[in-house]
Design a protein around this motif. Structure first.
Motif, PDB file in Angstrom:
ATOM      1  N   VAL A 118       0.806  -1.233   0.000  1.00  0.00           N
ATOM      2  CA  VAL A 118       0.000   0.000   0.000  1.00  0.00           C
ATOM      3  C   VAL A 118       0.835   1.277   0.000  1.00  0.00           C
ATOM      4  O   VAL A 118       0.289   2.376   0.095  1.00  0.00           O
ATOM      5  CB  VAL A 118      -0.955   0.019   1.220  1.00  0.00           C
ATOM      6  CG1 VAL A 118      -1.851  -1.203   1.219  1.00  0.00           C
ATOM      7  CG2 VAL A 118      -0.196   0.128   2.538  1.00  0.00           C
ATOM      8  N   GLU A 119       2.144   1.164  -0.137  1.00  0.00           N
ATOM      9  CA  GLU A 119       3.009   2.324   0.047  1.00  0.00           C
ATOM     10  C   GLU A 119       2.759   3.447  -0.951  1.00  0.00           C
ATOM     11  O   GLU A 119       3.011   4.614  -0.651  1.00  0.00           O
ATOM     12  CB  GLU A 119       4.483   1.899  -0.010  1.00  0.00           C
ATOM     13  CG  GLU A 119       4.928   1.311  -1.329  1.00  0.00           C
ATOM     14  CD  GLU A 119       6.369   0.831  -1.285  1.00  0.00           C
ATOM     15  OE1 GLU A 119       7.003   0.964  -0.200  1.00  0.00           O
ATOM     16  OE2 GLU A 119       6.872   0.323  -2.309  1.00  0.00           O
ATOM     17  N   ASP A 120       2.247   3.117  -2.144  1.00  0.00           N
ATOM     18  CA  ASP A 120       1.945   4.162  -3.122  1.00  0.00           C
ATOM     19  C   ASP A 120       0.494   4.079  -3.599  1.00  0.00           C
ATOM     20  O   ASP A 120       0.163   4.537  -4.695  1.00  0.00           O
ATOM     21  CB  ASP A 120       2.901   4.089  -4.316  1.00  0.00           C
ATOM     22  CG  ASP A 120       2.817   2.757  -5.059  1.00  0.00           C
ATOM     23  OD1 ASP A 120       2.131   1.833  -4.559  1.00  0.00           O
ATOM     24  OD2 ASP A 120       3.425   2.639  -6.141  1.00  0.00           O
ATOM     25  N   ALA A 121      -0.360   3.525  -2.768  1.00  0.00           N
ATOM     26  CA  ALA A 121      -1.762   3.322  -3.149  1.00  0.00           C
ATOM     27  C   ALA A 121      -2.569   4.608  -3.026  1.00  0.00           C
ATOM     28  O   ALA A 121      -2.360   5.408  -2.113  1.00  0.00           O
ATOM     29  CB  ALA A 121      -2.392   2.241  -2.275  1.00  0.00           C
ATOM     30  N   ASP A 122      -3.502   4.776  -3.956  1.00  0.00           N
ATOM     31  CA  ASP A 122      -4.479   5.861  -3.869  1.00  0.00           C
ATOM     32  C   ASP A 122      -5.768   5.384  -3.217  1.00  0.00           C
ATOM     33  O   ASP A 122      -6.503   6.171  -2.612  1.00  0.00           O
ATOM     34  CB  ASP A 122      -4.812   6.409  -5.265  1.00  0.00           C
ATOM     35  CG  ASP A 122      -3.592   6.993  -5.953  1.00  0.00           C
ATOM     36  OD1 ASP A 122      -2.867   7.774  -5.313  1.00  0.00           O
ATOM     37  OD2 ASP A 122      -3.361   6.655  -7.138  1.00  0.00           O
ATOM     38  N   PHE A 123      -6.017   4.076  -3.357  1.00  0.00           N
ATOM     39  CA  PHE A 123      -7.270   3.497  -2.880  1.00  0.00           C
ATOM     40  C   PHE A 123      -6.981   2.086  -2.388  1.00  0.00           C
ATOM     41  O   PHE A 123      -6.347   1.303  -3.087  1.00  0.00           O
ATOM     42  CB  PHE A 123      -8.283   3.455  -4.025  1.00  0.00           C
ATOM     43  CG  PHE A 123      -9.706   3.318  -3.586  1.00  0.00           C
ATOM     44  CD1 PHE A 123     -10.526   4.428  -3.468  1.00  0.00           C
ATOM     45  CD2 PHE A 123     -10.224   2.077  -3.278  1.00  0.00           C
ATOM     46  CE1 PHE A 123     -11.835   4.308  -3.052  1.00  0.00           C
ATOM     47  CE2 PHE A 123     -11.540   1.937  -2.862  1.00  0.00           C
ATOM     48  CZ  PHE A 123     -12.352   3.057  -2.750  1.00  0.00           C
ATOM     49  N   VAL A 124      -7.437   1.761  -1.181  1.00  0.00           N
ATOM     50  CA  VAL A 124      -7.182   0.449  -0.591  1.00  0.00           C
ATOM     51  C   VAL A 124      -8.514  -0.212  -0.248  1.00  0.00           C
ATOM     52  O   VAL A 124      -9.350   0.370   0.445  1.00  0.00           O
ATOM     53  CB  VAL A 124      -6.324   0.559   0.687  1.00  0.00           C
ATOM     54  CG1 VAL A 124      -6.070  -0.837   1.260  1.00  0.00           C
ATOM     55  CG2 VAL A 124      -5.009   1.266   0.398  1.00  0.00           C
ATOM     56  N   PHE A 125      -8.699  -1.441  -0.734  1.00  0.00           N
ATOM     57  CA  PHE A 125      -9.855  -2.260  -0.370  1.00  0.00           C
ATOM     58  C   PHE A 125      -9.410  -3.293   0.656  1.00  0.00           C
ATOM     59  O   PHE A 125      -8.415  -3.974   0.467  1.00  0.00           O
ATOM     60  CB  PHE A 125     -10.408  -3.016  -1.585  1.00  0.00           C
ATOM     61  CG  PHE A 125     -11.341  -2.232  -2.427  1.00  0.00           C
ATOM     62  CD1 PHE A 125     -12.623  -1.932  -1.993  1.00  0.00           C
ATOM     63  CD2 PHE A 125     -10.943  -1.789  -3.673  1.00  0.00           C
ATOM     64  CE1 PHE A 125     -13.496  -1.210  -2.784  1.00  0.00           C
ATOM     65  CE2 PHE A 125     -11.802  -1.065  -4.475  1.00  0.00           C
ATOM     66  CZ  PHE A 125     -13.090  -0.776  -4.028  1.00  0.00           C
ATOM     67  N   GLU A 126     -10.195  -3.429   1.705  1.00  0.00           N
ATOM     68  CA  GLU A 126      -9.960  -4.473   2.700  1.00  0.00           C
ATOM     69  C   GLU A 126     -11.058  -5.519   2.579  1.00  0.00           C
ATOM     70  O   GLU A 126     -12.233  -5.185   2.477  1.00  0.00           O
ATOM     71  CB  GLU A 126      -9.950  -3.862   4.105  1.00  0.00           C
ATOM     72  CG  GLU A 126     -10.128  -4.847   5.237  1.00  0.00           C
ATOM     73  CD  GLU A 126     -11.598  -5.108   5.550  1.00  0.00           C
ATOM     74  OE1 GLU A 126     -11.972  -6.293   5.642  1.00  0.00           O
ATOM     75  OE2 GLU A 126     -12.379  -4.136   5.691  1.00  0.00           O
TER      76      GLU A 126
END
Length: 283
Positions: free
Chosen positions: A75-83
């Motif tokens: 996730v270090e360069d993520a704009d959007f994270v789904f869990e």
């Protein structure tokens, strides 16, 4: 894996799948490429059916997919994270605590929870205004509904951004467009699972009767179908995941009403893992 596949189909340049081990990640990638319950869901089948668009191939989309077991790197360069971890509050809160630490400051953190409080999940992230619920339904390629759930601190900007993102996701076998149900006030189970939880009381009773009286599973399946392709009650449970169903029912039992609970047949199936062999015999 299905959400990652939709993200690829929506045209995102980089999609990363994370899990604690590589084995489940590889299994997800296999399902994305070749389908799971229905082979027509896989990228190869969608390409053969001409549903990927001009100049787009399965290989191109798979080339945008990355695999990572280190959450911080994922996730270090993520704009959007789904869990999409199990429906257990403590687990989700711990994941969101880590996401709040590892993800870029601007990143939106979305939970695919079907039941749990988004406010309570997001409270451990340190950025509750950027936490939202985004619940997809199964079968993912035949169900165009997404529940978009605002937590108490979720910002208007995040809600609007997630509506735009949700509208980008395709539904290849249903008019190729999603319907976004915007939920401004969360409650246990949101809309669908709160409604279905009540229906499930009756369906669970039917299944208990079938188990006790030796009624054939084919009869029970034939009597209860939920989708256009005639997915029955037992198949729906299997497709959803028995552990997820049991965890969700346990939460609704505590947060909503004691009338909703994980019945004996679910606990037996979950413990003995006997559902899949039965489904092979039925279908």
């Amino acid at each position: 894996g299905y959400i990652a596949q939709l993200a690829l189909l929506a045209g995102f340049d980089k999609v990363t799948i994370n899990d604690v081990k590589m084995e489940p990640i590889e299994k997800c990638v296999g399902r994305i490429e070749n389908g799971a319950y229905e082979k027509k869901e896989g990228l190869r089948a969608l390409e053969s059916a001409g549903k990927l668009g001009d100049g787009i191939t399965a290989d191109i989309l798979l080339g945008r997919l990355e695999k990572e077991i280190d959450l911080a790197k994922a996730v270090e360069d993520a704009d959007f994270v789904f869990e999409a971890v199990p429906e257990i509050m403590k687990i989700k809160q711990e994941v969101f605590r880590k996401l709040g630490e590892y993800a870029p400051a601007h990143a939106i953190l979305a939970s695919n929870s079907s039941t749990l409080s988004i406010t309570k999940i997001g409270a451990h992230s340190g950025r509750s205004e950027q936490v939202i619920g985004m619940h997809f339904f199964i079968p993912l390629f035949g169900n165009r509904l997404i529940e978009l759930i605002r937590g108490k601190q979720t910002s208007d900007e995040v809600m609007d951004t997630c509506i735009a993102i949700g509208e980008k996701f395709p539904c290849p076998y249903y008019k190729n467009e999603m319907y976004i149900a915007r939920i401004e006030k969360e409650s246990p189970g949101f809309i669908m699972n709160r409604t279905f939880g009540v229906l499930g009381i009756y369906l669970s009773w039917l299944t208990e009767q079938a188990l006790e009286k030796g009624i054939m599973w084919e009869e029970l399946e034939a009597g209860v179908a939920f989708t256009g392709d005639q997915m029955g009650w037992i198949a729906l449970l299997d497709y959803s995941g028995l552990d997820i169903i049991c965890d969700s029912l346990n939460y609704l039992h505590e947060a909503l009403t004691p009338d909703i609970e994980a019945k004996r047949f679910l606990l037996i199936w979950l413990k003995r893992e006997i559902l899949e062999p039965k489904l092979e015999k039925v279908f």
